[in-house]
Every structure is written in C-alpha cells, then in structure tokens.
Design a protein around this motif. Structure first.
Motif, short mmCIF file in Angstrom:
data_model
loop_
_atom_site.label_atom_id
_atom_site.label_comp_id
_atom_site.label_asym_id
_atom_site.label_seq_id
_atom_site.Cartn_x
_atom_site.Cartn_y
_atom_site.Cartn_z
N ALA A 104 0.13 15.75 8.75
CA ALA A 104 1.17 15.47 7.83
C ALA A 104 0.63 15.19 6.44
O ALA A 104 1.06 15.20 5.35
CB ALA A 104 1.97 14.21 8.00
N LEU A 105 -0.89 14.99 6.58
CA LEU A 105 -1.73 14.70 5.26
C LEU A 105 -1.45 15.78 4.53
O LEU A 105 -1.82 15.83 3.17
CB LEU A 105 -3.00 14.53 5.71
N ALA A 106 -1.47 17.07 4.79
CA ALA A 106 -1.41 18.53 4.04
C ALA A 106 -0.30 18.47 3.20
O ALA A 106 -0.38 19.02 2.24
CB ALA A 106 -1.77 19.58 5.08
N PHE A 107 0.82 17.78 3.77
CA PHE A 107 2.09 17.92 3.08
C PHE A 107 2.52 16.85 2.04
O PHE A 107 3.37 16.69 1.25
CB PHE A 107 3.41 18.21 4.11
N PHE A 108 1.76 15.84 2.61
CA PHE A 108 2.36 14.40 1.83
C PHE A 108 0.96 13.66 1.37
O PHE A 108 0.51 12.44 1.94
CB PHE A 108 3.00 13.42 2.66
N PRO A 109 0.29 14.22 0.32
CA PRO A 109 -0.91 13.39 -0.24
C PRO A 109 -0.51 12.10 -0.80
O PRO A 109 0.52 11.91 -1.22
CB PRO A 109 -1.43 14.47 -1.33
N ALA A 110 -1.65 11.30 -1.13
CA ALA A 110 -1.37 9.94 -1.97
C ALA A 110 -0.90 10.20 -3.25
O ALA A 110 -1.46 11.04 -4.18
CB ALA A 110 -2.61 9.27 -1.85
N ALA A 161 0.87 -1.40 0.03
CA ALA A 161 0.08 -0.11 0.05
C ALA A 161 0.90 1.14 0.00
O ALA A 161 0.25 2.25 -0.57
CB ALA A 161 -1.03 0.14 1.33
N ALA A 162 2.11 1.44 0.70
CA ALA A 162 2.63 2.54 0.74
C ALA A 162 3.01 3.36 -0.53
O ALA A 162 3.00 4.45 -0.63
CB ALA A 162 4.07 2.39 1.66
N PRO A 163 3.53 2.56 -1.84
CA PRO A 163 3.74 3.12 -3.12
C PRO A 163 2.53 3.97 -3.57
O PRO A 163 2.86 4.74 -4.30
CB PRO A 163 4.37 1.96 -3.82
N VAL A 164 1.41 3.37 -3.37
CA VAL A 164 0.40 4.12 -3.78
C VAL A 164 -0.28 5.23 -3.00
O VAL A 164 -0.57 6.17 -3.45
CB VAL A 164 -0.69 2.96 -4.16
N PRO A 179 3.30 7.16 2.73
CA PRO A 179 3.47 7.10 4.10
C PRO A 179 2.30 7.89 4.85
O PRO A 179 1.81 7.14 5.95
CB PRO A 179 4.73 7.75 4.48
N ALA A 180 1.82 8.99 4.83
CA ALA A 180 1.19 9.63 5.53
C ALA A 180 -0.38 9.33 5.31
O ALA A 180 -1.08 9.00 6.40
CB ALA A 180 0.95 11.20 5.19
N VAL A 181 -0.68 9.17 4.34
CA VAL A 181 -2.26 8.53 4.17
C VAL A 181 -2.40 7.25 4.67
O VAL A 181 -3.47 6.88 5.27
CB VAL A 181 -2.47 8.76 2.52
N LEU A 182 -1.46 6.40 4.30
CA LEU A 182 -1.43 5.10 4.68
C LEU A 182 -1.69 4.86 6.36
O LEU A 182 -2.34 4.05 6.74
CB LEU A 182 -0.33 4.18 4.25
N ILE A 183 -0.58 5.69 7.00
CA ILE A 183 -0.61 5.62 8.28
C ILE A 183 -1.68 6.25 8.95
O ILE A 183 -2.15 5.54 9.97
CB ILE A 183 0.64 6.14 8.91
N GLN A 184 -2.19 7.24 8.37
CA GLN A 184 -3.43 7.67 8.88
C GLN A 184 -4.90 6.78 9.05
O GLN A 184 -5.25 6.60 9.84
CB GLN A 184 -3.95 8.99 8.01
N TYR A 185 -4.90 6.03 7.68
CA TYR A 185 -5.70 4.92 7.55
C TYR A 185 -5.54 3.81 8.91
O TYR A 185 -6.52 3.31 9.35
CB TYR A 185 -5.87 4.39 6.44
N ARG A 186 -4.20 3.27 9.01
CA ARG A 186 -3.79 2.36 9.80
C ARG A 186 -4.39 2.83 11.39
O ARG A 186 -4.86 1.94 11.88
CB ARG A 186 -2.25 2.06 9.72
#
Length: 301
Positions: free
Chosen positions: A194-200, A26-29, A32-39
């Motif tokens: 971190a979501l504002a700076f590192f979008p998917a 999941a991380a490449p898609v 990091p920020a979006v994936l860990i927010q979901y996690r």
C-alpha cells in the motif's frame, strides 16, 4: 482478579484508549499506509527482541498461513481503516465506535456456527446501534465532509476484529505470544504494497514519529504482552472487561491532550454501546471483591 491483574487491566485500557489519540495526531501527516507500516514494523521489532530474549520460536513453516490470516484481519486491515478514519473523526468518537467489536464478534460467531441469536443478543445489538446513532447524530465532527465514510471505516475495522476473534476460536492452537509476534511480521508484509499507492501527504516531525513509535511499541507490542498475560491469569472472559474501560480512556485522552469537545451525547452514546456490548457478550461483573470489602468494613469500628 488480583490487585496486580486489576492494575494490568486498567493499564491495558489506558494504552488502547491512547492508541486513538496517537492515530489522530499522526494519521493526517503520515497518511494511513505509512503510519500503519511504522506501527506494525515497530511492534514486530519490539516483539522480535522479546522473542530472542525469551527464546520463543515462531515456527513459520507450520503456521505461516495462520499468521497471515491473523495479520490481515486482526492488524493490517483494521489498523489501516482506523488510520483512515482518524484523519476526520475525533479520538473520542473512534474509541466509542471501537467498543462495538464484541457485538460484531458475537454476530459473526452466530452466523459461523449457524446458531440463532437469543433475544438478549438482539436487544444488545439494537442498543449498540442506538448508541452509535446517538453519538454520530449529535457530535459536530460527524457533520464534516467525509465523516460518513470515516464512520463506515471504523465499523468495518471492528467487523474485521470480529472475524479475527471468530477465526482464532476455530483455528489450530498457537501459543499466544507467537500469535502476537507472528501476526505483526505478517502485517508488515501485508501493509507494504500500500505504500506505493498512498505516500505520506506531509513531512514527519519528531513529534509525529514519536506518536508512530508509541503506536507500535506501546499500543501494539506492550499491549499484546499485557493482554495475553491477562488471558493466561484470569481467562478470556475477564480480559474482555478491557472493552468496557478503554472507550472511557479514549475520551479522557482526547479531551486532555487534543482539546476535543465532549458533550453529554459522548458519554450517553458510550454508555449505551457498552451496555449493548455487555448484553451481547453475556458479561456479568464479579462483585465478590466488593461484597467482601463491605463485610470486612462492617466488622470494624
């Protein structure tokens, strides 16, 4: 250790070993920020449902600083670092490097308590470094662009876990389930900016979201329940055995499902790191069950 707890131990090792596979998917898609927010959000919601069912309060006002501390060093920061590294490194390499966590914990604990480390701990540290060097030096993934930074990120994540383990030994006592539940909500708040700076970077598919859901519910929520049940039943020292088993599952899942190339250096590096960890932690396996089994078998015809 009873049969039920032994099964829990291996199930926990299999789950935590699988977390590296899901991050690698999941991380490449998602990034990091979006994936860990979901996690952390999925884990918090799952544990929140369990807390409502069992009527377990968090006592936010009394422990909010404690939850934030745990959420930062035991979840948010290391999860982000692992997800960052998962874009480059294989699940097998991630799993083996994560096995250095108890080594960092022992060193940080020694510095915190201002105690000199023993010769055994120094030998374990040198073995751990040698195992990492062997794995990184021979694995073809480490030659890819950005691999050095990714390896540093994984080791930094393990360092964060070491800080968290040292902190929990000195912090005020909080019920284990509340630690897991409260730290997940704290992590959700900490990762959100971190979501504002590192979008998917990519578009999530059903498979990618399933991997994120598995990371949150299974690899965080259910895993915490298993881990704290083990600590309650067999003690923290025996529960630490999961550290020696989970890298093997990480290698297994990476090979089976991601078709990762595993060479002799992978197993050799893992074995050396695990041996170094055993020396640092002073781990001595209890083989009493095996001796009893042998004695019982010797009397049968």
């Amino acid at each position: 250790m009873s049969t039920a707890n032994l099964l829990r131990l291996f199930l926990l090792a299999a789950i935590w070993g699988g977390s590296f596979m899901f991050m690698r998917i999941a991380a490449p898609v998602l990034g990091p920020a979006v994936l860990i927010q979901y996690r952390v959000l999925f884990a918090a919601l799952f544990l929140g449902a369990i807390a409502l069912l069992l009527k377990k309060p968090l006592h936010w006002r009394a422990h909010w600083k404690h939850y934030l501390m745990l959420g930062l060093f035991n979840s948010a920061l290391p999860f982000l670092l692992f997800a960052f590294a998962a874009r480059t490194l294989s699940a097998s390499v991630l799993a083996v490097l994560n096995a250095t966590t108890p080594i960092w914990g022992a060193l940080i604990g020694a510095v915190w308590s201002r105690h000199m480390v023993s010769a055994r701990v120094v030998a374990g540290l040198l073995l751990g470094v040698s195992g990492v060097a062997l794995l990184v030096g021979f694995d073809h993934v480490s030659a890819q662009p950005g691999a050095g930074l990714a390896i540093a990120a994984v080791l930094s994540a393990s360092f964060c876990y070491g800080i968290a383990s040292t902190y929990t030994r000195t912090a005020a006592s909080v019920e284990p389930f509340a630690n897991a539940h409260g730290s997940m909500w704290a992590s959700t708040l900490l990762v959100m900016p971190a979501l504002a700076f590192f979008p998917a970077p990519g578009q999530a598919t059903a498979g990618i979201m399933a991997a994120a859901l598995a990371l949150g519910v299974v690899c965080s929520g259910i895993a915490y329940l298993l881990y704290f049940r083990l600590i309650q039943d067999v003690g923290a020292t025996s529960a630490l055995t999961v550290t020696f088993i989970s890298p093997l599952f990480g290698i297994l899942w990476g090979t089976l499902f991601l078709k990762e190339i595993v060479g002799w250096y992978t197993f050799a590096g893992a074995a050396i790191v695990i041996l170094g960890t055993a020396l640092v932690t002073g781990f001595k396996p209890d083989l009493g069950w095996l001796k009893r089994l042998v004695r019982g078998g010797a009397g049968t015809a």
